[in-house]
Design a protein around this motif. Structure first.
Motif, PDB file in Angstrom:
ATOM      1  N   ILE A 227       0.837  -1.202   0.000  1.00 16.14           N
ATOM      2  CA  ILE A 227       0.000   0.000   0.000  1.00 16.14           C
ATOM      3  C   ILE A 227       0.872   1.252   0.000  1.00 16.14           C
ATOM      4  CG2 ILE A 227      -1.668   1.334   1.373  1.00 16.14           C
ATOM      5  CD1 ILE A 227      -3.008  -1.266   2.103  1.00 16.14           C
ATOM      6  N   SER A 228       1.951   1.223   0.788  1.00 18.33           N
ATOM      7  CA  SER A 228       2.852   2.373   0.806  1.00 18.33           C
ATOM      8  C   SER A 228       3.414   2.637  -0.587  1.00 18.33           C
ATOM      9  CB  SER A 228       4.015   2.133   1.781  1.00 18.33           C
ATOM     10  OG  SER A 228       3.529   2.040   3.100  1.00 18.33           O
ATOM     11  N   LYS A 229       3.768   1.566  -1.285  1.00 18.45           N
ATOM     12  CA  LYS A 229       4.365   1.727  -2.620  1.00 18.45           C
ATOM     13  C   LYS A 229       3.367   2.316  -3.607  1.00 18.45           C
ATOM     14  CE  LYS A 229       6.653  -0.778  -6.394  1.00 18.45           C
ATOM     15  NZ  LYS A 229       5.695  -0.671  -7.487  1.00 18.45           N
ATOM     16  N   VAL A 230       2.183   1.721  -3.689  1.00 19.78           N
ATOM     17  CA  VAL A 230       1.232   2.217  -4.696  1.00 19.78           C
ATOM     18  C   VAL A 230       0.724   3.618  -4.326  1.00 19.78           C
ATOM     19  CG1 VAL A 230       0.510  -0.048  -5.537  1.00 19.78           C
ATOM     20  CG2 VAL A 230      -0.757   1.003  -3.682  1.00 19.78           C
ATOM     21  N   SER A 231       0.619   3.916  -3.034  1.00 15.84           N
ATOM     22  CA  SER A 231       0.159   5.241  -2.627  1.00 15.84           C
ATOM     23  C   SER A 231       1.211   6.292  -2.982  1.00 15.84           C
ATOM     24  CB  SER A 231      -0.102   5.288  -1.126  1.00 15.84           C
ATOM     25  OG  SER A 231      -1.030   4.306  -0.755  1.00 15.84           O
ATOM     26  N   ARG A 232       2.470   5.962  -2.719  1.00 16.04           N
ATOM     27  CA  ARG A 232       3.544   6.889  -3.087  1.00 16.04           C
ATOM     28  C   ARG A 232       3.502   7.161  -4.587  1.00 16.04           C
ATOM     29  NH1 ARG A 232       8.185   3.793  -2.712  1.00 16.04           N
ATOM     30  NH2 ARG A 232       8.153   3.579  -4.964  1.00 16.04           N
ATOM     31  N   GLU A 233       3.367   6.096  -5.370  1.00 15.87           N
ATOM     32  CA  GLU A 233       3.337   6.252  -6.822  1.00 15.87           C
ATOM     33  C   GLU A 233       2.122   7.069  -7.264  1.00 15.87           C
ATOM     34  OE1 GLU A 233       5.865   2.219  -7.909  1.00 15.87           O
ATOM     35  OE2 GLU A 233       3.699   2.158  -8.018  1.00 15.87           O
ATOM     36  N   ALA A 234       1.025   6.935  -6.515  1.00 21.67           N
ATOM     37  CA  ALA A 234      -0.176   7.703  -6.851  1.00 21.67           C
ATOM     38  C   ALA A 234       0.059   9.194  -6.646  1.00 21.67           C
ATOM     39  CB  ALA A 234      -1.352   7.229  -5.996  1.00 21.67           C
ATOM     40  N   MET A 235       0.872   9.541  -5.629  1.00 23.28           N
ATOM     41  CA  MET A 235       1.110  10.950  -5.292  1.00 23.28           C
ATOM     42  C   MET A 235       2.235  11.570  -6.113  1.00 23.28           C
ATOM     43  SD  MET A 235      -0.835  11.567  -2.493  1.00 23.28           S
ATOM     44  CE  MET A 235      -0.072  13.133  -2.203  1.00 23.28           C
ATOM     45  N   GLU A 236       3.249  10.747  -6.429  1.00 26.03           N
ATOM     46  CA  GLU A 236       4.504  11.267  -6.971  1.00 26.03           C
ATOM     47  C   GLU A 236       4.333  12.104  -8.222  1.00 26.03           C
ATOM     48  OE1 GLU A 236       7.093   7.760  -6.952  1.00 26.03           O
ATOM     49  OE2 GLU A 236       8.745   9.200  -6.916  1.00 26.03           O
ATOM     50  N   SER A 237       3.371  11.715  -9.071  1.00 24.36           N
ATOM     51  CA  SER A 237       3.328  12.363 -10.381  1.00 24.36           C
ATOM     52  C   SER A 237       2.855  13.811 -10.306  1.00 24.36           C
ATOM     53  CB  SER A 237       2.435  11.561 -11.335  1.00 24.36           C
ATOM     54  OG  SER A 237       1.123  11.578 -10.859  1.00 24.36           O
ATOM     55  N   VAL A 238       2.235  14.231  -9.189  1.00 25.44           N
ATOM     56  CA  VAL A 238       1.806  15.629  -9.110  1.00 25.44           C
ATOM     57  C   VAL A 238       2.852  16.535  -8.450  1.00 25.44           C
ATOM     58  CG1 VAL A 238      -0.662  15.111  -9.050  1.00 25.44           C
ATOM     59  CG2 VAL A 238       0.597  15.328  -6.912  1.00 25.44           C
ATOM     60  N   VAL A 239       3.821  15.923  -7.765  1.00 22.75           N
ATOM     61  CA  VAL A 239       4.791  16.737  -7.014  1.00 22.75           C
ATOM     62  C   VAL A 239       5.861  17.288  -7.953  1.00 22.75           C
ATOM     63  CG1 VAL A 239       6.455  16.706  -5.118  1.00 22.75           C
ATOM     64  CG2 VAL A 239       4.404  15.284  -5.001  1.00 22.75           C
ATOM     65  N   LEU A 240       6.149  18.582  -7.845  1.00 24.14           N
ATOM     66  CA  LEU A 240       7.201  19.177  -8.678  1.00 24.14           C
ATOM     67  C   LEU A 240       8.555  18.888  -8.020  1.00 24.14           C
ATOM     68  CD1 LEU A 240       5.443  22.543  -9.567  1.00 24.14           C
ATOM     69  CD2 LEU A 240       5.553  20.451 -10.913  1.00 24.14           C
ATOM     70  N   LYS A 241       8.993  17.654  -8.206  1.00 25.29           N
ATOM     71  CA  LYS A 241      10.173  17.177  -7.485  1.00 25.29           C
ATOM     72  C   LYS A 241      11.457  17.871  -7.919  1.00 25.29           C
ATOM     73  CE  LYS A 241       9.158  12.957  -8.692  1.00 25.29           C
ATOM     74  NZ  LYS A 241       9.161  11.489  -8.856  1.00 25.29           N
TER      75      LYS A 241
END
Lengths: 243, 269
Positions: free
Chosen positions: A98-112
């Motif tokens: 769950i941690s992995k898929v949730s992180r991936e769900a969030m990552e694409s919006v963050v201006l890293k």
């Protein structure tokens, strides 16, 4: 059901009186923790989750850093008392996934790219669970991330659809999840319509899947409004406090 | 930037150029699998086993069975336990240690395919209700990581299960060992998304370049029993629906070509 006994519906309504396309009640509050850079408390049906965001901050351990962009870390954790039978504390295989898929769900919006060599840490603590904790966690994390002032392309919103008694429904509650025929958590960016997380288990036809996606997208749009309201309210309160 | 990142950037450029002409690095069509081979019954100490290769990828799956306690909430059904390890033998990028999140996710997706498709009639694996049922351990070892380990692992798991014999004799439970009661055959089909294209069965370079990967698990009747999106890239609803359709179609092809031949008799739908 084969024997014609419809246990999950009564007069066209679900066990808890909802329509097929109706979400459970939600409550979202931003900026509830003092020490975190951003935080959010969220209730969704019987789910109670707390999310905190720290960062962008120095990366520990150091070797994990990336010279071109920030790294995002997401930790989903269920409290031992969040379920009927005490859960052994600490990460298990389910929470790792769950941690992995949730992180991936969030990552694409963050201006890293704005924050090379740093870490953005997201912590989600499930205090009480009632099916759909990963979606509740993502919704809370997204608000906490915005509350922390991290630049994002949009909020990420999540909800699940499923199948009970052969009917496609939005936002399963605990009984429906335990005895239902399918569970499909979805996360998306309502601003663009893009999907950032999808998982499925159970049994669905292609047409049921398409029907469910429509429900989930509509559900996400509703939650998105509540997320925005929570953030606006937090900032209005901040302004008032300054005056 | 590490050496790997730089290489990935170079491959990315090359792949984008090829995709303009709907081509891939190794000359495959976008919806084409690499060569698949399945060998079953290769490991004699296991109750069932398979070695699967897809292109450069190689995976060994062993099934072990033993009587044990059922879960309290399901006292009359057998138990499936799936584990996967990305051992350092298989790739320069794998490290030793306890399974990381990629290995955990892979095992759980394979497990969900077997479980949710109800591939095994678990009720028939109850020995004494509430006390003793068969435990089925599906252990997956990656031997060579050429990309798309998930499909290889999933194919290996179902192939091994299809050829598993319940070890009745070993535990003095019956005169003869018997095959597992298999009722459905789930197949996992993975693909990556690049510039609006779906590329089935990515090799390890394609996997490294893509930021969105999807796995679709479907059953014999064309229904879905599992799905997982991996990677941080978003995907549009339109493309997702296309991917699901493609996954169901490719799954059917693989089932007919590689898995039906492993069965003496194909149960009716």
């Amino acid at each position: 059901m084969a024997d014609g006994v419809y246990t999950f519906f009564k007069d066209g309504l679900r066990l808890d009186g909802r329509r097929k396309d109706e979400l459970r009640p939600l409550k979202i509050e931003a900026g509830v923790l003092k020490r975190a850079d951003g935080s959010c408390y969220l209730e969704h049906g019987g789910n109670k989750v707390m999310a905190a965001v720290y960062g962008p901050r120095e990366v520990h351990p150091r070797h994990l850093h990336n010279v071109t962009q920030a790294i995002v870390r997401y930790k989903y954790n269920m409290a031992s008392f969040s379920v009927d039978e005490r859960k052994r504390p600490g990460p298990d295989r389910r929470s790792i996934e769950i941690s992995k898929v949730s992180r991936e769900a969030m990552e694409s919006v963050v201006l890293k790219e704005r924050f090379p060599r740093t870490a953005i840490d997201v912590f989600v603590e499930v205090l009480q669970s009632d099916a759909g904790t990963r979606a509740a966690g993502i919704n809370a994390a997204s608000v906490a991330m915005a509350d922390a002032g991290i630049p994002m392309k949009g909020l990420v919103t999540s909800c699940a659809f499923g199948k009970i008694d052969g009917e496609v429904v939005l936002d399963l509650c605990k009984e429906e999840d335990n005895y239902g025929e399918a569970d499909v958590p979805v996360a998306m960016i309502p601003r663009t319509g893009d999907i950032t997380m999808i998982q499925m288990d159970g049994h669905l036809t292609f047409d049921e899947f398409k029907e469910g996606m429509k429900l989930a997208i509509r559900g996400c749009d509703q939650i998105y409004e509540l997320q925005r309201e929570a953030l606006i309210e937090k900032h209005q309160n901040d302004l008032k406090a300054k005056e | 930037m590490s050496d790997n990142d730089i290489l990935t950037e170079i491959y990315r450029d090359q792949m984008y150029n090829l995709l303009q002409r709907q081509e891939r690095g190794d000359g495959r069509a976008l919806d084409e699998y690499r060569e698949i081979s399945i060998e079953t019954g290769v490991l004699e100490r296991a109750e069932g086993s398979a070695i699967v290769t897809i292109g450069d990828s190689k995976v060994a799956v062993g099934i072990k069975m033993q009587p044990g306690e059922p879960f309290p909430d399901t006292p009359d059904v057998g138990v499936i336990i799936t584990n996967a390890e990305l051992i350092p033998l298989a790739s320069p990028t794998f490290e030793s240690g306890p399974p990381g999140e990629v290995a955990v996710e892979l095992a759980r997706v394979v497990d969900r395919g077997v479980r949710e498709s109800k591939a095994i009639d678990l009720k028939k694996l109850c020995l004494v209700e509430g006390e003793k049922v068969w435990l089925i351990f599906i252990d997956i070892h990656m031997l060579d990581h050429g990309g798309n380990l998930l499909d290889a692992a999933s194919l290996g798991a179902i192939a091994a299960l299809l050829t598993t014999k319940i070890p009745n004799k070993q535990y003095d439970l019956a005169e003869e060992d018997e095959p597992l009661p298999i009722v459905d055959i789930p197949v996992a089909v993975s693909m990556i998304e690049l510039e609006g294209n779906l590329l089935v069965d990515p090799d390890h370079i394609e996997e490294a370049v893509a930021s969105t990967q999807l796995t679709i698990i479907s059953n014999r009747d064309g229904t879905l029993s599992g799905m997982q999106k991996m990677g941080s890239g978003p995907i549009s609803l339109e493309l997702l629906e296309k991917a699901v359709e493609l996954g169901i179609r490719k799954g059917q092809e693989i089932r007919e070509k590689y898995l039906y031949p492993l069965m003496n008799e194909i149960p009716r739908l």
